[in-house]
Scaffold this motif. Structure first.
Motif, mmCIF file in Angstrom:
data_model
loop_
_atom_site.group_PDB
_atom_site.id
_atom_site.type_symbol
_atom_site.label_atom_id
_atom_site.label_comp_id
_atom_site.label_asym_id
_atom_site.label_seq_id
_atom_site.Cartn_x
_atom_site.Cartn_y
_atom_site.Cartn_z
ATOM 1 N N GLY A 153 48.812 46.849 62.209
ATOM 2 C CA GLY A 153 48.556 46.785 60.776
ATOM 3 C C GLY A 153 48.443 45.358 60.275
ATOM 4 O O GLY A 153 47.591 45.054 59.428
ATOM 5 N N MET A 154 49.263 44.467 60.802
ATOM 6 C CA MET A 154 49.204 43.056 60.410
ATOM 7 C C MET A 154 47.897 42.414 60.857
ATOM 8 O O MET A 154 47.417 41.467 60.232
ATOM 9 C CB MET A 154 50.393 42.303 61.008
ATOM 10 N N ALA A 155 47.309 42.914 61.935
ATOM 11 C CA ALA A 155 46.035 42.369 62.403
ATOM 12 C C ALA A 155 44.885 42.780 61.491
ATOM 13 O O ALA A 155 43.912 42.043 61.340
ATOM 14 C CB ALA A 155 45.755 42.838 63.835
ATOM 15 N N VAL A 156 44.980 43.977 60.888
ATOM 16 C CA VAL A 156 43.935 44.457 59.990
ATOM 17 C C VAL A 156 44.120 43.908 58.582
ATOM 18 O O VAL A 156 43.142 43.699 57.854
ATOM 19 C CB VAL A 156 43.918 46.001 59.967
ATOM 20 N N ALA A 157 45.354 43.639 58.184
ATOM 21 C CA ALA A 157 45.657 43.229 56.815
ATOM 22 C C ALA A 157 44.894 41.994 56.341
ATOM 23 O O ALA A 157 44.501 41.935 55.168
ATOM 24 C CB ALA A 157 47.161 43.005 56.669
#
Length: 522
Positions: free
Chosen positions: A319-323
């Motif tokens: 999720g942090m990579a997409v955020a």
């Protein structure tokens, strides 16, 4: 499609709320918050499935009904928005939807078993259906004509950013608290939005001409959309058309939706206004946005799946990579809202799709040895493209819609957009698995005792203490990882070509200038 003129659209003006300055800002903020929590709830539960399954003593497959029940109910309710708003009024329907959505969120949080949770999620989905399209319609009517694109930009920010940050927020809540809090966080936000909108929105009376209830249309809509959403949600789990259940649901959906189109085309008071599609601008905008969302679903679904199942990252890390996608999306949403009326919107839209094409093509060169920051960088850049295609197309789609049909048009466009995203998700995950199986079969043919590379790798594993079955299992895992990496690259490549085609398709229309205060001519 003719050149845009400078006429003020009928959809803005006489019924707009007379708010200015801080009051208009407060209303916009409340509408945006309500939209944000609704869109957020459609994704935040994705990462909570294992936690819900463990807490309620059910399997992960059973826990996914928490997601499916919400999506099916919302899919049914969204296209009913125009009909409901005609009967009850936009403002009244919106504030009651927000209040009931908030109360059902509380019920979801206190659910003690899976059956109660699924029922409450279905109720929550039914209440949420009108929220997004009505927030769009109300924002457009609340802003003066020259600020319409800015209003769309505010709306687009919440619709686009909530799915991006949903998994991140959900993962953090699950790690720090427990799954009921993904529903409890809606309570203060929903109550604030309800209070602010109740105080600030002028109550438009329901239509003086109360149409007869189109009970046949409603029944066909519920059955058709419910069955179609069931196919999309359950297809992969049940092996698609190898399953009698999926075949049955597909037949029911096809027959019900075809019957709905035939019935509504002859019904004098239809629950679904098919006359909207006579407007070429509406039809074109909805079609291109829907195709764009199919491509975007690859980023929203396959990207985190690839990071977790292939690269070994946690759900929160994925999720942090997409955020970071949301950072530039936020900035460019504001810029487009300010400057779009001075530009040819075709250029902005085409540029957005070209950014998607470039980044997706960049993604086709991903490898198993990439670092986290090498993965994040193209995703960060991709944030430029998302508002560049979404906001102009949303403006064009609604630019000729009259006041009385604005809620119906917004409901229909949002329904087709979300349905396209669901279709893109189902197709991309299935195609991803199929391509991985194809590549696995091809790579496995090269893994033989006679292969020099296989022998060297096997001996290296033996030196690490992996022999016999463990040696074979390790080799099989490496081959499978590589197969899914190749399938991911294939999917990114196809999605990039779709975006390139859409960037070219935009130029088959005539100029879209002065879009914030214009009507699209036939």
């Amino acid at each position: 499609m003719n050149t845009l003129s400078s006429d003020v659209p009928k959809s803005v003006g006489p019924r707009a709320a007379p708010l200015r300055g801080a009051w208009l800002a407060l209303l916009s903020f409340a509408l945006s918050l309500a939209t944000f929590i609704e869109v957020l709830d459609s994704t935040v539960t994705n990462v909570a499935v294992p936690s819900i399954a463990g807490s309620l003593a059910v399997s992960n497959a059973q826990a996914t009904w928490v997601i499916s029940s919400y999506s099916v109910a919302a899919a049914i309710a969204v296209p009913l928005t125009g009909w409901l708003s005609q009967r009850f009024g936009d403002a009244r329907l919106f504030v009651w939807s927000v209040l009931l959505f908030t109360l059902t969120s509380l019920l979801c949080g206190i659910a003690s078993n899976l059956e109660m949770l699924v029922l409450c999620r279905a109720m929550q989905g039914l209440c949420s259906g009108p929220m997004v399209p009505l927030s769009q319609a109300i924002l457009l009517r609340s802003f003066p004509p020259e600020k319409r694109v800015f209003a769309l930009a505010l709306w687009a920010m919440t619709v686009l950013l909530a799915p991006i940050f949903g998994p991140v927020l959900g993962g953090w809540i699950i790690d720090q608290f427990s799954w009921p809090w993904i529903f409890f966080i809606n309570l203060p936000i929903g109550l604030f939005a309800f209070a602010a909108c109740t105080a600030l929105l002028r109550r438009d009376p329901p239509s003086r001409k109360q149409p007869p209830k189109d009970l046949v249309g409603i029944a066909l809509l519920v059955v058709g959309v419910g069955a179609l959403q069931g196919v999309l949600d359950l297809g992969r789990e049940h092996g698609w058309f190898d399953s009698p259940l999926i075949i049955t649901l597909s037949i029911v959906a096809t027959l019900a939706l075809l019957s709905l189109l035939i019935w509504e085309s002859a019904e004098p008071y239809p629950v679904i206004d098919l006359s909207l599609f006579r407007d070429r601008a509406f039809s074109f905008g909805v079609a291109v946005i829907s195709l764009g969302m199919v491509s975007f679903s690859v980023i929203g679904v396959i990207f985190p799946l690839w990071m977790q199942t292939v690269m070994g990252y946690t759900a929160l890390q994925a999720g942090m990579a997409v955020a970071p996608l949301g950072i530039l999306a936020l900035v460019f949403s504001l810029l487009i809202g300010v400057f779009l009326d001075r530009l040819d919107a075709r250029f902005v839209t085409s540029f957005g799709f070209l950014v998607f094409f470039a980044v997706l093509y960049w993604d086709t060169h991903f490898t198993l040895s990439m670092s986290f920051w090498q993965i994040v960088t193209p995703t960060f850049i991709q944030g430029i493209g998302l508002p560049c295609f979404f906001i102009p197309l949303s403006a064009v789609t609604l630019s000729r819609i009259s006041d009385e049909k604005l809620a119906a048009a917004s409901g229909m466009s949002n329904f087709l957009r979300t349905l396209s995203a669901a279709l893109g998700t189902a197709l991309s995950v299935t195609w991803w698995d199929n391509r991985a199986a194809h590549h696995y079969g091809t790579l496995a043919q090269s893994v033989t005792h006679e292969s020099l590379g296989t022998g060297q790798f096997s001996r290296a594993l033996q030196n690490m203490g992996l022999a016999g079955d463990r040696n074979l299992a390790a080799i099989r895992q490496v081959v499978q990882q590589q197969a899914y990496m190749m399938a991911t690259n294939d999917l990114f490549y196809v999605a990039s070509l779709v975006c390139l085609a859409l960037a070219a398709l935009i130029w088959t229309t005539r100029p879209w200038r002065g879009i914030s205060a214009a009507r699209v001519g036939h």
